[in-house]
Design a protein around this motif. Sequence first.
Motif, PDB file in Angstrom:
ATOM      1  N   SER A 103      -2.104   6.984  11.530  1.00 53.15           N
ATOM      2  CA  SER A 103      -2.351   5.558  11.691  1.00 53.15           C
ATOM      3  C   SER A 103      -3.101   4.992  10.489  1.00 53.15           C
ATOM      4  O   SER A 103      -2.788   3.896  10.011  1.00 53.15           O
ATOM      5  CB  SER A 103      -3.153   5.305  12.973  1.00 53.15           C
ATOM      6  N   GLU A 104      -4.090   5.727  10.007  1.00 52.76           N
ATOM      7  CA  GLU A 104      -4.840   5.271   8.846  1.00 52.76           C
ATOM      8  C   GLU A 104      -3.943   5.174   7.618  1.00 52.76           C
ATOM      9  O   GLU A 104      -4.012   4.202   6.858  1.00 52.76           O
ATOM     10  CB  GLU A 104      -6.009   6.229   8.560  1.00 52.76           C
ATOM     11  N   GLU A 105      -3.096   6.162   7.442  1.00 58.06           N
ATOM     12  CA  GLU A 105      -2.190   6.151   6.290  1.00 58.06           C
ATOM     13  C   GLU A 105      -1.197   5.000   6.391  1.00 58.06           C
ATOM     14  O   GLU A 105      -0.919   4.316   5.401  1.00 58.06           O
ATOM     15  CB  GLU A 105      -1.459   7.490   6.195  1.00 58.06           C
ATOM     16  N   THR A 106      -0.671   4.795   7.596  1.00 62.26           N
ATOM     17  CA  THR A 106       0.274   3.696   7.805  1.00 62.26           C
ATOM     18  C   THR A 106      -0.402   2.355   7.545  1.00 62.26           C
ATOM     19  O   THR A 106       0.187   1.458   6.915  1.00 62.26           O
ATOM     20  CB  THR A 106       0.833   3.736   9.236  1.00 62.26           C
ATOM     21  N   LYS A 107      -1.604   2.201   8.044  1.00 59.74           N
ATOM     22  CA  LYS A 107      -2.353   0.965   7.843  1.00 59.74           C
ATOM     23  C   LYS A 107      -2.548   0.680   6.359  1.00 59.74           C
ATOM     24  O   LYS A 107      -2.341  -0.454   5.899  1.00 59.74           O
ATOM     25  CB  LYS A 107      -3.709   1.071   8.542  1.00 59.74           C
ATOM     26  N   ASP A 108      -2.926   1.698   5.595  1.00 56.96           N
ATOM     27  CA  ASP A 108      -3.147   1.513   4.156  1.00 56.96           C
ATOM     28  C   ASP A 108      -1.854   1.133   3.436  1.00 56.96           C
ATOM     29  O   ASP A 108      -1.859   0.287   2.533  1.00 56.96           O
ATOM     30  CB  ASP A 108      -3.724   2.793   3.546  1.00 56.96           C
ATOM     31  N   VAL A 109      -0.755   1.754   3.844  1.00 54.21           N
ATOM     32  CA  VAL A 109       0.533   1.450   3.211  1.00 54.21           C
ATOM     33  C   VAL A 109       0.939   0.013   3.498  1.00 54.21           C
ATOM     34  O   VAL A 109       1.371  -0.728   2.594  1.00 54.21           O
ATOM     35  CB  VAL A 109       1.622   2.433   3.711  1.00 54.21           C
ATOM     36  N   LEU A 110       0.818  -0.414   4.745  1.00 51.86           N
ATOM     37  CA  LEU A 110       1.190  -1.783   5.110  1.00 51.86           C
ATOM     38  C   LEU A 110       0.297  -2.801   4.401  1.00 51.86           C
ATOM     39  O   LEU A 110       0.777  -3.850   3.946  1.00 51.86           O
ATOM     40  CB  LEU A 110       1.092  -1.960   6.625  1.00 51.86           C
ATOM     41  N   ALA A 111      -0.981  -2.495   4.316  1.00 49.77           N
ATOM     42  CA  ALA A 111      -1.901  -3.404   3.620  1.00 49.77           C
ATOM     43  C   ALA A 111      -1.536  -3.516   2.149  1.00 49.77           C
ATOM     44  O   ALA A 111      -1.566  -4.621   1.570  1.00 49.77           O
ATOM     45  CB  ALA A 111      -3.337  -2.913   3.787  1.00 49.77           C
ATOM     46  N   GLN A 112      -1.171  -2.390   1.535  1.00 48.92           N
ATOM     47  CA  GLN A 112      -0.801  -2.417   0.122  1.00 48.92           C
ATOM     48  C   GLN A 112       0.460  -3.241  -0.108  1.00 48.92           C
ATOM     49  O   GLN A 112       0.569  -3.979  -1.101  1.00 48.92           O
ATOM     50  CB  GLN A 112      -0.605  -0.991  -0.396  1.00 48.92           C
ATOM     51  N   GLN A 113       1.403  -3.148   0.801  1.00 47.79           N
ATOM     52  CA  GLN A 113       2.623  -3.944   0.680  1.00 47.79           C
ATOM     53  C   GLN A 113       2.304  -5.436   0.729  1.00 47.79           C
ATOM     54  O   GLN A 113       2.846  -6.236  -0.054  1.00 47.79           O
ATOM     55  CB  GLN A 113       3.603  -3.573   1.800  1.00 47.79           C
ATOM     56  N   LEU A 114       1.427  -5.826   1.640  1.00 46.89           N
ATOM     57  CA  LEU A 114       1.035  -7.235   1.733  1.00 46.89           C
ATOM     58  C   LEU A 114       0.309  -7.685   0.472  1.00 46.89           C
ATOM     59  O   LEU A 114       0.605  -8.759  -0.082  1.00 46.89           O
ATOM     60  CB  LEU A 114       0.146  -7.431   2.964  1.00 46.89           C
ATOM     61  N   LEU A 115      -0.615  -6.887  -0.001  1.00 47.83           N
ATOM     62  CA  LEU A 115      -1.375  -7.250  -1.198  1.00 47.83           C
ATOM     63  C   LEU A 115      -0.484  -7.322  -2.433  1.00 47.83           C
ATOM     64  O   LEU A 115      -0.668  -8.205  -3.294  1.00 47.83           O
ATOM     65  CB  LEU A 115      -2.501  -6.240  -1.412  1.00 47.83           C
ATOM     66  N   ASP A 116       0.462  -6.413  -2.534  1.00 51.96           N
ATOM     67  CA  ASP A 116       1.386  -6.443  -3.675  1.00 51.96           C
ATOM     68  C   ASP A 116       2.212  -7.729  -3.678  1.00 51.96           C
ATOM     69  O   ASP A 116       2.425  -8.344  -4.731  1.00 51.96           O
ATOM     70  CB  ASP A 116       2.321  -5.223  -3.632  1.00 51.96           C
ATOM     71  N   ARG A 117       2.660  -8.128  -2.497  1.00 52.03           N
ATOM     72  CA  ARG A 117       3.476  -9.345  -2.420  1.00 52.03           C
ATOM     73  C   ARG A 117       2.635 -10.582  -2.737  1.00 52.03           C
ATOM     74  O   ARG A 117       3.107 -11.504  -3.421  1.00 52.03           O
ATOM     75  CB  ARG A 117       4.078  -9.467  -1.018  1.00 52.03           C
ATOM     76  N   ILE A 118       1.399 -10.596  -2.266  1.00 57.88           N
ATOM     77  CA  ILE A 118       0.505 -11.721  -2.581  1.00 57.88           C
ATOM     78  C   ILE A 118       0.250 -11.793  -4.081  1.00 57.88           C
ATOM     79  O   ILE A 118       0.209 -12.886  -4.672  1.00 57.88           O
ATOM     80  CB  ILE A 118      -0.818 -11.580  -1.804  1.00 57.88           C
ATOM     81  N   ALA A 119       0.069 -10.645  -4.704  1.00 53.73           N
ATOM     82  CA  ALA A 119      -0.155 -10.623  -6.149  1.00 53.73           C
ATOM     83  C   ALA A 119       1.036 -11.205  -6.907  1.00 53.73           C
ATOM     84  O   ALA A 119       0.879 -11.800  -7.974  1.00 53.73           O
ATOM     85  CB  ALA A 119      -0.421  -9.187  -6.607  1.00 53.73           C
ATOM     86  N   GLU A 120       2.227 -11.046  -6.334  1.00 45.38           N
ATOM     87  CA  GLU A 120       3.430 -11.573  -6.977  1.00 45.38           C
ATOM     88  C   GLU A 120       3.576 -13.089  -6.807  1.00 45.38           C
ATOM     89  O   GLU A 120       3.984 -13.784  -7.745  1.00 45.38           O
ATOM     90  CB  GLU A 120       4.676 -10.886  -6.408  1.00 45.38           C
ATOM     91  N   VAL A 121       3.226 -13.604  -5.624  1.00 52.12           N
ATOM     92  CA  VAL A 121       3.514 -15.016  -5.327  1.00 52.12           C
ATOM     93  C   VAL A 121       2.322 -15.935  -5.541  1.00 52.12           C
ATOM     94  O   VAL A 121       2.486 -17.154  -5.675  1.00 52.12           O
ATOM     95  CB  VAL A 121       4.041 -15.173  -3.895  1.00 52.12           C
ATOM     96  N   GLY A 122       1.109 -15.380  -5.537  1.00 55.98           N
ATOM     97  CA  GLY A 122      -0.062 -16.206  -5.791  1.00 55.98           C
ATOM     98  C   GLY A 122      -0.817 -16.603  -4.540  1.00 55.98           C
ATOM     99  O   GLY A 122      -0.406 -16.339  -3.407  1.00 55.98           O
ATOM    100  N   GLN A 123      -1.917 -17.289  -4.753  1.00 57.18           N
ATOM    101  CA  GLN A 123      -2.861 -17.632  -3.692  1.00 57.18           C
ATOM    102  C   GLN A 123      -2.395 -18.781  -2.808  1.00 57.18           C
ATOM    103  O   GLN A 123      -2.691 -18.820  -1.614  1.00 57.18           O
ATOM    104  CB  GLN A 123      -4.197 -18.008  -4.360  1.00 57.18           C
ATOM    105  N   ILE A 124      -1.661 -19.715  -3.385  1.00 59.05           N
ATOM    106  CA  ILE A 124      -1.277 -20.938  -2.672  1.00 59.05           C
ATOM    107  C   ILE A 124       0.074 -20.748  -1.998  1.00 59.05           C
ATOM    108  O   ILE A 124       1.126 -20.744  -2.650  1.00 59.05           O
ATOM    109  CB  ILE A 124      -1.227 -22.148  -3.628  1.00 59.05           C
ATOM    110  N   GLY A 125       0.074 -20.620  -0.670  1.00 61.87           N
ATOM    111  CA  GLY A 125       1.316 -20.377   0.052  1.00 61.87           C
ATOM    112  C   GLY A 125       2.137 -21.620   0.309  1.00 61.87           C
ATOM    113  O   GLY A 125       3.361 -21.530   0.477  1.00 61.87           O
TER     114      GLY A 125
END
Length: 282
Positions: A103-125
């Motif tokens: 569960s911890e590993e899955t949580k970290d992977v999912l969080a990284q995917q979200l953060l990577d996508r945010i880094a690509e699109v920026g702060q303003i949604g």
Amino acid sequence: RQDQNSIETNTMMTAGSNKHGTLATMTTASWMAVLMISLLQSHTGVHGWSVVSRGSTIICGRMSRRQGNHRPAFLEDAVPRRPTLSLSSSTSQGETETKDVVSEETKDVLAQQLLDRIAEVGQIGSVLPQETQEELKQLAAALEPYSDPSPARQQLRGVHHLLYSASPGGSSGALYKDKVVGKVTQTFCNETSFINGVQFLGSLLQIKLYAERNVLDDTRIRVTFLETGIELFGNELVRKPAKGQGVWNHLFYGRVETKTRGTILLRILETPSLFVIEQKIE
């Protein structure tokens, strides 16, 4: 009597008793058991003794009939039984620990995917295509099952930084039709009071929104805005009352290990616009 004492000494016999009668074990030849039975009968006056061989061990005891069972009853106590070991507890514990790690590993992977996508699109949604905003919502929702319990009741301290906001208002840090983007923080003063701040040009210009939060249940808080202040070069120019309130829903609260941002406390809220906020953990 003297002969019996001699036999007990020479054969290293140990004797005890239980509810079935006298029990004796001896580690000698089989014929010695026959002699011992004779002595037991003569000294105790009780007949019906039996001898049973278990490998090199001779076991003597008085017979007891049990509902058609002619097996010497004393054998149930005389013959050591292999203890039954229960592995269910340790197995369950091991399975739980394994699930926790997964569960911890899955949580970290999912969080990284979200953060990577945010880094690509920026702060303003609010300026993003609708499909991109929906994609970010789905990535955020995937983390919800891995949240710490009662996210709305968690104690918050220090400064937290906004990573993403889908809000079309100034709380996302955008000004002048999204042409100017400020750094957005949340600073928690105590259990209920916090400040939403937007910094421009470093910290030369700051807009602060003073607010209060009250827990409604495990996942929701009510936020009431109290005052708005403007600071320039660290000096407060103006502060005036603010109006408005809303209910914020917590999708996720928890510590995550990331490859790009290190160890962070990640918070995901719906106000109802999606907000993703982090606090660095040293």
